[in-house]
Design an enzyme around this catalytic site. Sequence first.
Site, mmCIF file in Angstrom:
data_model
loop_
_atom_site.group_PDB
_atom_site.id
_atom_site.type_symbol
_atom_site.label_atom_id
_atom_site.label_comp_id
_atom_site.label_asym_id
_atom_site.label_seq_id
_atom_site.Cartn_x
_atom_site.Cartn_y
_atom_site.Cartn_z
ATOM 1 N N LYS A 96 0.889 -1.158 0.000
ATOM 2 C CA LYS A 96 0.000 0.000 0.000
ATOM 3 C C LYS A 96 0.926 1.205 0.000
ATOM 4 O O LYS A 96 1.613 1.484 0.986
ATOM 5 C CB LYS A 96 -0.913 0.022 1.216
ATOM 6 C CG LYS A 96 -1.858 1.215 1.205
ATOM 7 C CD LYS A 96 -2.364 1.562 2.586
ATOM 8 C CE LYS A 96 -3.012 2.945 2.536
ATOM 9 N NZ LYS A 96 -3.333 3.447 3.889
ATOM 10 N N THR A 207 -8.283 3.972 12.123
ATOM 11 C CA THR A 207 -8.588 4.791 13.290
ATOM 12 C C THR A 207 -10.034 4.652 13.745
ATOM 13 O O THR A 207 -10.320 4.648 14.948
ATOM 14 C CB THR A 207 -8.281 6.267 12.986
ATOM 15 O OG1 THR A 207 -6.942 6.382 12.499
ATOM 16 C CG2 THR A 207 -8.416 7.119 14.236
#
Length: 255
Positions: A96, A207
């Site tokens: 990524k 998150t």
Amino acid sequence: MFSIASRDFRSRLLVGTGKYRSFPEMARCHEASGAEVVTVAVRRVNLTDRSKESLLDYIDRSKFFLLPNTAGCYTADEAVRTARLAREVGLSHWVKLEVIGDQATLFPDNQGLLEATRVLVKEGFVVLPYTSDDLVNARRLIDAGAAAVMPMAAPIGSGLGIQNTTNLRILREMITEVPLIVDAGVGTASDATIAMELGYDGLLMNTAIAEAEDAAMMAHAMKLAVEAGRGAFLAGRMPKKLYASASSPMAGVVR
């Protein structure tokens, strides 16, 4: 099920490893999410001293596909070196790809991202770049060999949810040759559902789960939200109407 670079995945939810209160909590959330892909920031993992505890000890690689990421890299060269390190230590040849352009917003450096993508693709990496919601840049990344494109919904870790549905809709309508995965900014389950209702192939988050009051419960909620959003997209929603339309029409009723 969807595919990236000819590899099939059952879950369309991808999850991260940062900000958890503990490694055991992280592991519980991974299980609750139903995800198959777990992304790991290479620069934040102890790769040399295996005698010390590492988050990698809490990821069962027989269950989860490890996706190294280049979080914290501010130049193309930094990102390329980090991806190479991940491959050299046996993490993966998938990456990524993040090249950050601004420290305050963590917005991507699109020029650096494109440069790093070209280099890594030539070296045999499967590259999934995190980018802005910009159609032109997404096209350039695809031309450079990106296996998927991961446009942001909002700034990383902000929890603001999707801030520009128009751009994301344009990306979805115009790009069909590689998977599109919404990345960054999701805050709660409704955000995940909206992203999937737009027709996106997948969703990556960290998150929103890690900083929830009950992280494992939120992980499970995100699993359901992604499934619900995908189902609604495939079902095709009813058209919006300005005026009411009776649920039980009077047509055909004997008076």
